[in-house]
Design a protein around this motif. Structure first.
Motif, PDB file in Angstrom:
ATOM      1  N   ASP A   1       0.913  -1.116   0.037  1.00 10.88           N
ATOM      2  CA  ASP A   1       0.021   0.152   0.122  1.00 10.88           C
ATOM      3  C   ASP A   1       0.934   1.157   0.012  1.00 10.88           C
ATOM      4  OD1 ASP A   1       0.769   0.367   2.578  1.00 10.88           O
ATOM      5  OD2 ASP A   1      -0.979  -0.230   3.522  1.00 10.88           O
ATOM      6  N   GLU A   2       0.292   2.499   0.013  1.00 12.26           N
ATOM      7  CA  GLU A   2       1.040   3.649  -0.147  1.00 12.26           C
ATOM      8  C   GLU A   2       1.963   3.935   1.078  1.00 12.26           C
ATOM      9  OE1 GLU A   2      -1.348   7.062  -1.059  1.00 12.26           O
ATOM     10  OE2 GLU A   2      -2.183   6.018  -2.739  1.00 12.26           O
ATOM     11  N   GLU A   3       1.632   3.172   2.470  1.00 11.26           N
ATOM     12  CA  GLU A   3       2.615   3.332   3.368  1.00 11.26           C
ATOM     13  C   GLU A   3       3.859   2.389   3.424  1.00 11.26           C
ATOM     14  OE1 GLU A   3      -1.035   3.610   4.193  1.00 11.26           O
ATOM     15  OE2 GLU A   3      -0.848   5.743   3.834  1.00 11.26           O
ATOM     16  N   GLY A   4       3.812   1.513   2.438  1.00 12.62           N
ATOM     17  CA  GLY A   4       4.562   0.355   2.347  1.00 12.62           C
ATOM     18  C   GLY A   4       4.568  -0.685   3.113  1.00 12.62           C
ATOM     19  N   ASN A   5       3.037  -0.835   3.448  1.00 13.18           N
ATOM     20  CA  ASN A   5       2.611  -2.411   4.150  1.00 13.18           C
ATOM     21  C   ASN A   5       2.505  -3.268   2.973  1.00 13.18           C
ATOM     22  OD1 ASN A   5       2.320  -1.114   6.838  1.00 13.18           O
ATOM     23  ND2 ASN A   5       0.616  -0.099   5.942  1.00 13.18           N
TER      24      ASN A   5
END
Length: 124
Positions: free
Chosen positions: A55-59
């Motif tokens: 995802d955009e947070e790097g998860n």
């Protein structure tokens, strides 16, 4: 830094004249349909993985269960009409080209081309 397989794939795609390609494929009823793909440039590659690998947070979205996005899958483009990803499996050194319907809750890939080379030959 990208791994060697991804670098090799991106180099092959960069050699194409355009990132916008149209390919004739057979549907379930064996009718020929034209499909338009946008292939990711090297500059678009990292952002192109969002929503699939992470995802955009790097998860990470990568998992080992059936229907999960696999570690060896990398998005190289998308179907311009449906938005479905076009991706490559780097575990197979022929680099098969796959697609799967997005928004289904799980990934069920189908093979578009058995190899990156077959894909490139078809779009040249």
């Amino acid at each position: 830094m990208l791994n060697q397989d991804v670098e090799k794939i991106l180099s092959r795609l960069e050699a194409l004249e355009t990132n916008e390609v149209e390919i004739d494929l057979e549907d379930e009823e064996e009718k020929t349909i034209s499909v338009s793909f946008h292939l990711l440039s090297r500059d678009e590659f990292e952002e192109g993985q969002l929503g699939y690998r992470e995802d955009e947070e790097g998860n990470s979205f990568v998992g080992n269960n059936e229907g999960d996005w696999k570690e060896s899958w990398f998005v190289i483009g998308y179907d311009e009409d449906l938005g479905d990803p076009i991706f490559v499996d780097i575990n197979n050194k022929n680099y098969p080209i796959l697609t799967a319907e997005h928004g289904m809750g799980e990934w069920e890939p189908s093979v578009l081309y058995d190899s990156l080379e077959d894909f490139i030959k078809d779009i040249k």
